[in-house]
Each structure stands twice: as structure tokens, then as C-alpha cells.
Scaffold this active site. Sequence first.
Site, mmCIF file in Angstrom:
data_model
loop_
_atom_site.group_PDB
_atom_site.id
_atom_site.type_symbol
_atom_site.label_atom_id
_atom_site.label_comp_id
_atom_site.label_asym_id
_atom_site.label_seq_id
_atom_site.Cartn_x
_atom_site.Cartn_y
_atom_site.Cartn_z
ATOM 1 N N ASN A 42 0.851 -1.196 0.000
ATOM 2 C CA ASN A 42 0.000 0.000 0.000
ATOM 3 C C ASN A 42 0.883 1.241 0.000
ATOM 4 O O ASN A 42 2.109 1.140 0.036
ATOM 5 C CB ASN A 42 -0.961 -0.022 1.199
ATOM 6 C CG ASN A 42 -0.216 -0.044 2.507
ATOM 7 O OD1 ASN A 42 0.524 0.878 2.827
ATOM 8 N ND2 ASN A 42 -0.384 -1.119 3.264
ATOM 9 N N ASP B 139 -4.392 -5.942 4.804
ATOM 10 C CA ASP B 139 -5.467 -6.752 5.395
ATOM 11 C C ASP B 139 -5.428 -8.192 4.889
ATOM 12 O O ASP B 139 -5.901 -9.094 5.557
ATOM 13 C CB ASP B 139 -6.831 -6.136 5.061
ATOM 14 C CG ASP B 139 -7.047 -4.840 5.823
ATOM 15 O OD1 ASP B 139 -6.651 -4.799 7.003
ATOM 16 O OD2 ASP B 139 -7.582 -3.886 5.246
ATOM 17 N N ASP C 233 -4.998 -9.417 12.726
ATOM 18 C CA ASP C 233 -5.116 -8.005 13.094
ATOM 19 C C ASP C 233 -4.227 -7.770 14.317
ATOM 20 O O ASP C 233 -4.540 -8.210 15.426
ATOM 21 C CB ASP C 233 -6.574 -7.660 13.391
ATOM 22 C CG ASP C 233 -6.770 -6.161 13.539
ATOM 23 O OD1 ASP C 233 -5.915 -5.520 14.175
ATOM 24 O OD2 ASP C 233 -7.769 -5.641 13.015
ATOM 25 N N ILE C 234 -3.123 -7.085 14.092
ATOM 26 C CA ILE C 234 -2.114 -6.929 15.152
ATOM 27 C C ILE C 234 -2.663 -6.068 16.278
ATOM 28 O O ILE C 234 -2.544 -6.405 17.463
ATOM 29 C CB ILE C 234 -0.820 -6.314 14.560
ATOM 30 C CG1 ILE C 234 -0.350 -7.175 13.381
ATOM 31 C CG2 ILE C 234 0.268 -6.204 15.618
ATOM 32 C CD1 ILE C 234 0.683 -6.516 12.507
HETATM 33 N N1 CTP Z 1 -4.027 -2.886 11.983
HETATM 34 C C1 CTP Z 1 -3.275 -3.926 12.473
HETATM 35 N N2 CTP Z 1 -3.274 -5.134 11.826
HETATM 36 C C2 CTP Z 1 -4.012 -5.299 10.716
HETATM 37 C C3 CTP Z 1 -4.789 -4.233 10.208
HETATM 38 C C4 CTP Z 1 -4.774 -3.047 10.865
HETATM 39 O O1 CTP Z 1 -2.589 -3.776 13.495
HETATM 40 N N3 CTP Z 1 -3.987 -6.470 10.098
HETATM 41 C C5 CTP Z 1 -4.051 -1.638 12.734
HETATM 42 C C6 CTP Z 1 -3.411 -0.456 12.048
HETATM 43 O O2 CTP Z 1 -2.051 -0.347 12.400
HETATM 44 C C7 CTP Z 1 -4.231 0.699 12.599
HETATM 45 C C8 CTP Z 1 -5.599 0.089 12.811
HETATM 46 O O3 CTP Z 1 -5.401 -1.308 12.891
HETATM 47 O O4 CTP Z 1 -3.758 1.122 13.854
HETATM 48 C C9 CTP Z 1 -6.625 0.378 11.795
HETATM 49 O O5 CTP Z 1 -6.176 0.153 10.516
HETATM 50 P P1 CTP Z 1 -7.128 0.380 9.264
HETATM 51 O O6 CTP Z 1 -6.409 -0.040 8.031
HETATM 52 O O7 CTP Z 1 -7.730 1.743 9.315
HETATM 53 O O8 CTP Z 1 -8.300 -0.609 9.631
HETATM 54 P P2 CTP Z 1 -8.647 -2.036 9.193
HETATM 55 O O9 CTP Z 1 -8.604 -2.927 10.367
HETATM 56 O O10 CTP Z 1 -7.804 -2.441 8.052
HETATM 57 O O11 CTP Z 1 -10.167 -1.852 8.800
HETATM 58 P P3 CTP Z 1 -10.812 -1.469 7.393
HETATM 59 O O12 CTP Z 1 -9.820 -1.832 6.334
HETATM 60 O O13 CTP Z 1 -12.032 -2.288 7.364
HETATM 61 O O14 CTP Z 1 -11.099 -0.001 7.472
#
Ligand code: CTP
Length: 399
Positions: free
Chosen positions: A208, A276, A304-305
Site C-alpha cells: 500500500n 489486510d 489483526d495486530i
Molecule cells: N491494523 C493492524 N493489523 C491489521 C490491520 C490493521 O494492526 N492487520 C491496525 C493499524 O495499524 C491501525 C488500525 O489497525 O492502527 C486500523 O487500521 P485500518 O487499516 O484503518 O483498519 P482495518 O482494520 O484495516 O479496517 P478497514 O480496512 O475495514 O477499514
Amino acid sequence: MLKNKHILLVITGGIAAFKALDLIRRLRERGAQVTPVLTRAAEEFVTPLSVSALAGSKVYRDLFDLTAEAEMGHIELSRAADLIVVAPATANMMAKMAAGLCDDLASTLLLATDKRVLIAPSMNVRMWDHAATQRNLEVLKRDGVAVVGPSDGDMACGEYGPGRMAEPLEIVAAIEAQFEAGTLTGKRILVTSGPTHEPIDPVRYIANRSSGAQGTAIARALAMLGAEVVFVTGPADIDPPEGVGVRKVQTAAQMLTAAKDALPADAAVFAAAVADWRMANASDRKIKKTKGGLPVLEFAENPDILATISQMGAGRPDLVVGFAAETDDVIENATAKRLRKGCDWIVANDVSPETGIMGGDENAVTVISDAGAEAWPRMTKDQVARRLAQKIADALIGG
Ligand code: CTP
């Protein structure tokens, strides 16, 4: 508390400059080392000799003092300090600081420094009330500059009102507060940053647009407040900051492992733009073009970390901060995301292409916590980082 602290004291040319002499005395009584810097105008109010005698130190006077530059350049001068104090800070010096001007030693070292700066403004009440000065004050506060005073009182010019420099003991208290409330010394903080790369095969990957700028700035700001920072970064465009423990990773799975390994920590900030999805059918050989058709990429969901660490129960950091990069319904989505993931704060930002935030130098964030949503004005990513670091320090230390 000030014992052996190194204070770089910039004295600018205001009538209150004479109070700087008392300030030096009070600081030295408390064990601080004071290195004074005088502007040309300040020399109209106090003599270098009296300042030097009280400080027990050489007085630095002019940018083009070549001997001083050879001994200790202006950059070194500010690097050696624990805190820079500008007392008195005239309207002119505040304007220069706000605009980033550097036309003498004092303003140059203020621009060159990465240390905390405290100013004690001093000026005529009308100058203080002027829209320009108030605007500059706002800019300086946004840049992370701390301010003590001015107080109300009779002024040398015969007027009455705000503009009088804070008394030396008030300035000493404000200096002590800088070492007290802001300090993250002894605190361990995990920061994740940058994108992740999810391989398709040995030469191709999914990624990304994250540059890693915001996470890097946060790690730097936390380290500057004295925290021991573990910086877990994906393949970012920019170098990691100095003075932090760097763990370089490629994939989300590796980032999760590195984040867990970094625990226990007092706080964790998840600024990484984690992919993701990863490839469920990643190939360990390069995928070749075939006449038969196009390759089919199958996705699997990444861990999801942020959610994993937020919901880990025992060993969870006291404060967990996530980010929410959104393009639509920013606040609603971020508020829901905070609850879903279980973190304490979510720093929400609008990453629609027209904002120029993804990959840009600036950010406009809203910090969502139990206390509600706090919208910060658009500012540089460095400013967001410093303000967030200070907020984290206040939360961990109760400042
Ligand atoms: N994050 C994480 N691990 C993942 C995805 C996201 O730790 N696999 C963390 C990011 O570092 C950030 C937060 O979750 O602090 C939100 O990330 P974001 O990309 O906005 O959210 P998503 O969980 O990806 O949700 P969506 O794509 O549905 O908006």
C-alpha cells in the site's frame, strides 16, 4: 530535579532581560548548568560580562562569532542542551520562531534544535494582544513550544495588562515541569509503522501507499521524551529515527511476531498500514506467463495486530493506540473501529486522495477515546507526533 540538567538560556532584547540574571542564579542554585545566548538587542539591557559571571559559563553572542563556531557550532550548542529556554521572549523573537527565520545565533539554534523549547514572553500589552502575536503564539504552541506567562501587571512603558514576563521562580517551576510531566524515561513503548509487503511470488508483492512518515515521527517524538522505543517497521520509504530499537519486517505475520516479542510495554502505538490480506497461494517460485490464462490470486486474511494486542488480557500494554485510515464517514467508522478492536485511543484520519495525507507531509487527525472525539487542526506529521507523544506522556504519567 534540575541537578546536572543543561539549560540553554536565550536572552532576547526586552526590558525584562534583567530578570534573566535572577533566573540564572535560581537555576544554578538548583544544580542546573546554564549556557547563555544573548541577542544583540539583549546586550542593550544586560552585559555579557554579568551574564557570564552569574552563569559561570561562556556567553554565546553572535552567529558569526567564528571562534565560537569553531569551538561549538550552533547545532552542537542546541544538541548539548536538555531544554532551551527563551526568557524574555520578545514579540520579534516569537515572530521569527513562528516563521522559522534564522538571522542570528539565537533564532538559528532555535530552528536547528530538536529539543523542547520553553518561552517566557515579555512585551507591551498592545503588542501581546495584537492579532499577529496571538497568531504566532498559536503556531508556536502547535509546534510543541511550551509557554510560561506573561502575567498581568504594571509595565515599564506605563501601561497595565498582560505582557509582563513571568517571575523567575515561575519560570523555574515551568522548567521543572518540563522535566517532570513530559518525561517518558523508564517507559517502554512499541510503535508499528510503514506498510507491509505480502509476497505473491519471490519477485512480486502486494503493498500500500504508506510512507511510514507518521509512525517514524511518533517513534522519534516518544524517544525525545525519553521513552525506550521498539520500532517495528515494514519496508518504509524513509529511514527509522535515531535512538530507537529497530525491528525490520516485511509481512503482517512477521509484524505480529515482532510486536509480541517487543512486549511487555507500557504503551503501544499501531501506526502501521498493515495489509489486510496476504496471498493464500503465494508461490515460492516466480510465476511465469502461460498461454493457458491468467494467474488466479487467492487471498487469506491477515492477523489483526492491533486487535490481538488490545485483547490479549494479561500483559496488555496500559495504553494501546490505534490509527484509523478512512475515506468515508471518518468519525463514525473510527469510533466503531475503536470498540471493535478494543484499543484505548484511535487516531482517525481522512486518507481520501484529495486530502493529500497518504504520502504527504501533513495530517489532520481526530483522537477518539472514552472521553470523546478531539479534532486537531491540520498540521505537519511531526507536529501530530509531538502532540500525540505528549498526550501519551500525560496519560502514562498523569501530568
Ligand atoms: N491494523 C493492524 N493489523 C491489521 C490491520 C490493521 O494492526 N492487520 C491496525 C493499524 O495499524 C491501525 C488500525 O489497525 O492502527 C486500523 O487500521 P485500518 O487499516 O484503518 O483498519 P482495518 O482494520 O484495516 O479496517 P478497514 O480496512 O475495514 O477499514
